[in-house]
Design a protein around this motif. Structure first.
Motif: not given
Ligand code: FE2
Ligand code: FE2
Lengths: 417, 146
Positions: A178-179, A234, A237-238
């Motif tokens: 994700k990151y 955003y 992350i969501q």
């Protein structure tokens, strides 16, 4: 009133050259270890792929960018880095120490090395952002160029922070993928892309005597890009897949838009003669458009062709652009430093022989073409890498030739007592 | 019209003359190329003179920056261009196309980065510092050298 303003070519010749030479050394290393580590690689999450990508992005691209910024900032913004020699030394050393730990960490799976490398690298990137922004803010103007520069450094701060966070994932703290994705987006669509845009806005009209890019593009595109990147973070992350897809399409469209405009402006340039850098520029922009289009396609249809897209963007888009820029900048820089030391015998055309630049660029084209066969015949990676090895060696030799030319002629400098 | 507008236009005009000379050279029209090159040289030297003899001293006086600051760097780069002109003269005279292109490339980049610095900084300063006399100064520049 004039504090911090300078029209001097602030850094000594050796600063950018040292960064450029080191960058080309990393390319040599990359071409040697690519076939060793990638014969059995299939996914972009493999540690080997991450390591090789970072040799390219940190070893090559970052060195070129940092070296060039030290050099170009005074020309483009009329402001210079303070204590440039010391700062360049610090950045150069820690970048290379950090990078070595980082790569070894990934290739050997020794986690403390990875951590140490990450800390060094994050530290040095934040430091570079800090001194650069400090310098940029000395500029009295707030024109499109200044704004774009600031935007690219903001993107770099985010990219670094997310990259470091992703690294924590390798220790099990967060979801690395994700990151990692946010890190890649901020690096490529943010830092690299916006910096390339800002430099192109100035360099293309200058070098090729072409029209200026439209002011709307110059003043709006980077804002759009930054907003999209924040939304990307955003959505990622969501884990909002739908939103993520839309944003990927928009981010890629911005890149395509810029690439099309730059091709259009180059086509209408007044210095009509074709040279290596014009060809490289077209090649780079075509690959950029292709990779961005494929990225849209892959995002919509959820096909995993990301290694290929990454290859196309980095090796087909960014690399030739840098190669083109080096062959414009290095001969000029060498000649300029000599001539401003009153050594007027030197000539730009003799700094690096045209023939040798052409050989090098042709080898690059050949190796790029060979790499395209790798998905079908995996063993082609050995031939492609071998050809690129010679291209990288030649690039290194060409830069050394420039340095030797400089050293030889600077001896003729007349010293007034 | 401001000082910056006038001088910036003149930069563009010179750029254009050089590219025209090179196009002609590329088409092997040596005579015409040489004439265009001469026009480029004359115009560029006139421009340098406007700066060195007239505008720079004005700015140095009014702003108090003195003659050793940014304007000195600009004068130095003018000298570099003049040294290039000497070589270009030979190349154009001898129809040495390759050398003329290679020297033209140096000249182009030298002037472009030089002009950029003037346009970004010095001309902006002139517009501000010499604002009251803009009209008079521009008029003088328009008839400069006549
Ligand atoms: Fe000038
Ligand atoms: Fe000028």
């Amino acid at each position: 009133m004039f504090q911090g303003l300078t029209l001097d070519q602030a850094p000594p010749y050796t600063i950018p050259i040292k960064f450029y030479l080191t960058a080309s050394l990393y390319l040599i290393v990359l071409s040697i270890i690519t076939p060793i580590y990638t014969l059995h690689v299939y996914s972009r999450y493999d540690y080997e792929v991450i390591a090789l990508t970072h040799i390219f992005t940190l070893g090559f691209i970052t060195h070129i960018m940092f070296g060039s910024l030290f050099q170009m900032m005074p020309v483009m913004l009329s402001v210079a880095y303070t204590k440039v020699v010391k700062n360049a030394k610090i950045i150069y050393s820690f970048l290379n120490i950090g990078l070595s730990f980082f790569i070894l960490g990934f290739l050997t799976n020794i986690t403390y090395m990875l951590g140490l490398g990450g800390i060094f690298l994050a530290g040095i990137f934040f430091y570079f952002c800090f001194i650069s922004l400090k310098t940029i803010f000395l500029s009295k103007e707030f024109n499109a160029l200044v704004q774009n520069f600031i935007a690219s450094f903001i993107a770099l701060i985010f990219a670094t922070a997310f990259g470091f966070t992703a690294l924590l994932g390798h220790f099990g703290f967060v979801d690395s993928v994700k990151y990692g994705n946010i890190h890649i987006a901020f690096m490529l669509f943010g830092w690299v892309f916006i910096l390339i845009m800002s430099v192109s806005y100035k360099i293309i009209p200058m070098f090729f005597v072409a029209k200026e890019f439209s002011l709307i593009l110059q003043k709006r595109l980077y804002i759009l890009q930054l907003i999209l990147l924040l939304l990307f973070a955003y959505a990622q992350i969501q884990e909002n897949i739908f939103m993520l897809t839309i944003i990927k399409i928009l981010l890629s469209s911005c890149v395509i838009l810029f690439a099309i405009f730059s091709i259009k402006i180059l086509k209408q340039r007044k210095r009509a003669r074709k040279d290596i850098s014009v060809n490289l520029w077209y090649f780079a922009m075509s690959n950029t458009i292709l990779s961005a289009t494929l990225f849209i396609y892959a995002s919509i249809l959820h096909v995993d062709i990301y290694i290929f897209i990454g290859f196309l963007a980095l090796f087909g888009g960014i690399y030739p652009l840098i190669n083109a820029m080096l062959y414009k900048i290095i001969p000029f820089l060498t000649w300029f430093h000599l001539s401003s030391n009153m050594v007027f015998e030197a000539e730009m055309g003799n700094v690096i022989r045209k023939k040798w630049m052409t050989y090098q660029v042709n080898l690059y084209f050949l190796s790029f073409s060979l790499f395209l066969f790798v998905p079908f015949f995996h063993s082609f990676i050995i031939i492609a890498a071998a050809v690129f090895f010679f291209s990288a060696i030649l690039l290194f030799i060409n830069i050394v030739t420039a340095l030797k030319y400089y050293n030889e002629y600077i001896k003729k400098k007349v010293v007034f007592e | 019209m401001t000082i910056k507008d006038f001088m910036t236009n003149m930069h563009r005009e010179c750029d254009h003359l050089l590219t025209q000379a090179e196009d002609l050279l590329d088409n092997k029209k040596f005579e015409e190329a040489h004439n265009k090159y001469d026009a480029f040289k004359t115009q560029t030297l006139l421009h340098f003179a406007m700066e060195e003899e007239y505008l720079f001293p004005l700015l140095e006086d009014k702003s108090g920056m003195g003659s050793m600051g940014p304007t000195n760097v600009m004068r130095m780069e003018h000298a570099q261009a003049k040294a290039l002109f000497e070589k270009m003269d030979d190349a154009y005279k001898e129809h040495d196309t390759d050398r003329a292109f290679s020297l033209g490339e140096s000249m182009n980049i030298l002037l472009q980065q030089h002009n950029l610095k003037e346009e970004q900084m010095l001309y902006t300063m002139m517009n501000n510092t010499l604002a009251e006399n803009t009209q008079e100064i521009v008029e003088k520049l328009q008839s400069y050298g006549n």
